[in-house]
Write a protein that holds these residues in place. Structure first.
Motif, short mmCIF file in Angstrom:
data_model
loop_
_atom_site.label_atom_id
_atom_site.label_comp_id
_atom_site.label_asym_id
_atom_site.label_seq_id
_atom_site.Cartn_x
_atom_site.Cartn_y
_atom_site.Cartn_z
N PRO A 60 0.77 -1.29 0.02
CA PRO A 60 -0.16 -0.02 0.04
C PRO A 60 0.65 1.42 -0.03
O PRO A 60 1.98 1.26 0.63
CB PRO A 60 -0.81 -0.10 1.35
N ASP A 61 0.30 2.26 -0.70
CA ASP A 61 1.17 3.43 -0.68
C ASP A 61 0.14 4.60 -0.97
O ASP A 61 -0.72 4.80 -2.03
CB ASP A 61 2.08 3.72 -2.13
N ASP A 62 0.08 5.39 0.18
CA ASP A 62 -0.99 6.52 0.42
C ASP A 62 -0.75 7.48 -0.81
O ASP A 62 -2.03 7.92 -1.22
CB ASP A 62 -0.74 7.36 1.68
N ASN A 63 0.14 7.82 -1.32
CA ASN A 63 0.47 8.80 -2.52
C ASN A 63 -0.36 8.10 -3.73
O ASN A 63 -1.00 8.77 -4.34
CB ASN A 63 1.86 9.05 -2.88
N VAL A 64 -0.02 6.92 -3.97
CA VAL A 64 -0.81 6.34 -5.02
C VAL A 64 -2.36 6.26 -5.22
O VAL A 64 -3.08 6.62 -5.92
CB VAL A 64 -0.06 5.00 -5.60
N ILE A 65 -2.68 5.93 -3.68
CA ILE A 65 -4.24 5.95 -3.49
C ILE A 65 -4.78 7.24 -3.59
O ILE A 65 -5.81 7.60 -4.20
CB ILE A 65 -4.63 5.18 -2.15
N GLU A 66 -4.00 8.28 -3.13
CA GLU A 66 -4.49 9.75 -3.38
C GLU A 66 -4.68 10.22 -4.68
O GLU A 66 -5.64 10.80 -5.12
CB GLU A 66 -3.24 10.68 -2.24
N MET A 67 -3.56 9.60 -5.35
CA MET A 67 -3.88 9.91 -6.93
C MET A 67 -5.01 9.37 -7.62
O MET A 67 -5.74 9.95 -8.44
CB MET A 67 -2.48 9.32 -7.72
N MET A 68 -5.28 8.24 -7.23
CA MET A 68 -6.53 7.54 -7.68
C MET A 68 -7.88 8.06 -7.26
O MET A 68 -8.75 8.34 -7.92
CB MET A 68 -6.54 5.95 -7.17
#
Length: 111
Positions: free
Chosen positions: A88-96
């Motif tokens: 899990p990566d909060d930055n990628v989830i935020e981008m999504m």
């Protein structure tokens, strides 16, 4: 208590799945017990794949850049889902989340 008219316009109905995905991803990222991250990722990837497939079917009616955008975005969402299951990566989830919110807003404000 008065009953509210909750019928959505066609534009609102088209935008809603993207808004719903953004909320699911955000809730899963925050650790809300109602949805697991893997489930939110699966729903999100499936919805983007569906939109990309529809764009392919309607490619003669859409500008090439639109069809290509949905294809690239769908591939990103699928690959991100695979990667985020492992790490899990909060930055990628935020981008999504932002991509979903932007798509929802774009649909709602399109002419």
């Amino acid at each position: 208590m008065t009953e509210l008219n909750t019928a959505l316009s066609a534009r609102e109905e088209a935008a809603y799945p993207f808004l719903e995905c953004a909320v699911m991803l955000d809730n899963a990222r925050k650790g809300e017990p109602t949805i697991q991250l893997a489930d939110a990722l699966d729903v999100n990837a499936a919805r983007w794949q569906t939109i990309a497939n529809r764009a392919i079917v309607r490619s003669r009616q859409l500008p090439p850049t639109t069809s290509e955008f949905f294809s690239r975005a769908s591939r990103f969402m699928v690959e991100a889902a695979r990667t985020l299951r492992q790490q899990p990566d909060d930055n990628v989830i935020e981008m999504m989340i932002h991509m979903n919110l932007n798509m929802s807003e774009t649909i709602l404000t399109a002419r």
